[in-house]
Motif scaffolding. Structure first.
Motif, mmCIF file in Angstrom:
data_model
loop_
_atom_site.group_PDB
_atom_site.id
_atom_site.type_symbol
_atom_site.label_atom_id
_atom_site.label_comp_id
_atom_site.label_asym_id
_atom_site.label_seq_id
_atom_site.Cartn_x
_atom_site.Cartn_y
_atom_site.Cartn_z
ATOM 1 N N GLY A 205 0.780 -1.236 0.000
ATOM 2 C CA GLY A 205 0.000 0.000 0.000
ATOM 3 C C GLY A 205 0.808 1.281 0.000
ATOM 4 O O GLY A 205 0.295 2.341 0.397
ATOM 5 N N ALA B 270 -1.041 3.803 -2.150
ATOM 6 C CA ALA B 270 -2.477 3.844 -1.850
ATOM 7 C C ALA B 270 -2.780 4.448 -0.474
ATOM 8 O O ALA B 270 -3.633 5.334 -0.349
ATOM 9 N N ILE B 271 -2.055 3.996 0.546
ATOM 10 C CA ILE B 271 -2.378 4.436 1.912
ATOM 11 C C ILE B 271 -2.080 5.933 2.075
ATOM 12 O O ILE B 271 -2.866 6.683 2.668
ATOM 13 N N ALA C 136 -4.744 7.953 0.354
ATOM 14 C CA ALA C 136 -5.998 7.951 1.124
ATOM 15 C C ALA C 136 -5.878 8.893 2.323
ATOM 16 O O ALA C 136 -6.788 9.666 2.633
ATOM 17 N N VAL D 78 -9.866 4.706 -2.793
ATOM 18 C CA VAL D 78 -8.613 4.105 -3.247
ATOM 19 C C VAL D 78 -8.803 2.600 -3.423
ATOM 20 O O VAL D 78 -9.335 1.937 -2.536
ATOM 21 N N THR D 79 -8.372 2.081 -4.582
ATOM 22 C CA THR D 79 -8.419 0.642 -4.824
ATOM 23 C C THR D 79 -7.006 0.155 -5.087
ATOM 24 O O THR D 79 -6.319 0.698 -5.960
ATOM 25 N N ALA E 37 -4.187 0.445 6.439
ATOM 26 C CA ALA E 37 -5.379 1.283 6.255
ATOM 27 C C ALA E 37 -6.103 1.439 7.590
ATOM 28 O O ALA E 37 -6.515 2.551 7.976
ATOM 29 N N CYS F 277 -10.690 2.652 1.497
ATOM 30 C CA CYS F 277 -9.725 1.786 0.790
ATOM 31 C C CYS F 277 -10.298 0.399 0.538
ATOM 32 O O CYS F 277 -11.016 -0.153 1.354
#
Ligand code: SAH
Length: 395
Positions: A232, A235-236, A239, A246-247, A263, A272
């Motif tokens: 992640g 992504a993290i 977010a 977020v995917t 997350a 997420c």
């Protein structure tokens, strides 16, 4: 202290080494029976054919890169003091840049320590040794590491496939403290989760730190798809920086579980989703379904593992660029990365440009970057600047 055996170059060879390059290739060396009989990892004095000294290095008759130089003088003593001074210098360069003690502490030739990588996660160090020469020197290096930063835990993640090229076996060993399992990684002001004992490489990819921060600046209110999300990294942070949704997709359930934990730990689990999927298949499926995302990240594993795979790998990067551009929303952003040493930057940029064009999209390159400053590059080995990270703004 006995003198090191001498490795002599063939006539007219060694231009790069004379200019300060740290590598001598096996075809540059006058290989007689005595040289061939030297044990892999032996310390040697390298010389040109007319006896000009090139310095002290270690030698492996089995390796294409036969000598890696460690010092400019012959008969240099390569022991605790050598490692302590190099580690202290590497530490100083990181401390000047990073508040948290989470970074790549040693990046091989870039830090004057060929064959050695050390990632530091606070009081845990994850070490990778990739050459026979560094394998022989491991105990001296560990002593110096104790002296310079005294880590509570040290794990040797000596299970990289590249060790086979040096005739080395693969193993994981706890050298100090506790076996490395779950730990927290501090980066860009947040905490991630990693498992350096079992995860990929050392458990964390510090190289994308600055590129993650760049994407986070764009993330507020936007949707993001992180292909090859690992634990992640992109992504993290996105977010946490306010991304609407977020995917993350990855093929490793172990990595996805750590991303989910991060997350939760950062209080953004509601925004997420982490999904196990094969990236090409999932991108094709999303494309067919007409789905799009404001920001798309594609940071895959190396597609060009050996030079012979260049053309096949180049086609794969082109295809990935096309599929990723196809699911990037209008006025969105697309990050494409390659960590293949064997993929030159200009070729990668060309493949990405063609892939994006084939998706019928127009793009402007807004960031052309690589690894952060904890991955220094030896100026005589520009090809070791392996990471290429490109960010495009799409129309
Ligand atoms: N972007 C990540 C690092 C990516 S490393 C970060 O910021 O930390 C590459 C990742 O690709 C690994 O996690 C690996 O599990 C995953 N992977 C490898 N092959 C894959 C595939 N075919 N489909 C999806 N993920 C894959």
């Amino acid at each position: 202290m006995p003198a090191h055996p001498v490795i002599r170059l063939k006539p007219r060879e060694g231009r790069r080494a004379l200019a300060g390059g740290p590598w001598i290739f096996s075809n540059e060396i006058a290989m007689d029976a005595a040289v061939k009989a030297l044990a892999p990892g032996s310390l040697v004095n390298a010389q040109t054919s007319d006896s000009r000294p090139l310095g002290t290095g270690y030698f492996n008759p089995k390796s294409l890169i036969a000598v890696r130089l460690l010092d400019t003088v012959p008969d240099a003593e390569i022991g605790d003091a050598f490692f302590a001074s190099h580690l202290a210098r590497a530490l100083g360069r990181r401390s000047a840049l990073f508040g948290e003690q989470h970074y790549r502490l040693v990046h091989a030739e870039g830090d004057g320590l060929p064959g050695l990588t050390i990632d530091r996660f606070g009081d845990t160090c994850v070490v990778q040794v990739t050459t026979a020469g560094m394998e022989v020197l491991t105990e001296a290096m560990l002593e110096a590491l104790d002296e310079v930063i005294s880590p509570a835990n040290v794990v040797l993640r000596n299970d990289t496939p590249s060790r086979a090229l040096e005739g080395l076996e693969q193993y994981v060993r706890t050298a100090r403290g506790e076996p490395a399992s779950r730990l927290s990684v501090a980066e860009n002001g947040i905490h991630y989760c990693a498992n350096p004992g079992a995860g990929q490489k050392t458990g964390w990819y510090f190289d994308q730190r600055d590129n993650r921060a760049f994407i986070a600046k764009l993330a507020k209110g936007r949707t993001l798809l992180d292909c090859y999300c690992h634990t992640g990294g992109f992504a993290i942070l996105a977010a946490k920086a306010g991304a609407a949704e977020v995917t993350g997709i990855d093929s490793s359930v172990l990595a996805l579980a750590l991303a989910e934990d991060a997350a939760n730990a950062n209080g953004i689990a509601g925004n997420c989703r982490f999904v196990k999927a094969e990236a090409f298949e999932e991108l094709e499926r999303l494309g067919r379904a007409g789905q799009s995302f404001d920001i798309v990240i594609a940071d895959p594993p190396p597609f060009v593992k050996a030079r012979k795979d260049l053309e096949a790998g180049a086609r794969a990067y082109r295809k990935l660029a096309r599929l990723a551009a196809s699911v990037t929303a209008a006025n969105g952003y697309l990050l494409l990365a390659s960590c293949s040493h064997n993929m030159p930057r200009d070729r990668f940029e060309m493949e990405c440009a063609i892939g994006i064009a084939r998706a019928g999209r127009r793009a402007a390159l807004i960031r052309d970057a690589g690894a952060g400053p904890d991955h220094p590059v030896h100026p005589m080995l520009p090809e070791t600047a392996y990471l290429k990270t490109l960010v495009y703004a799409l129309d």
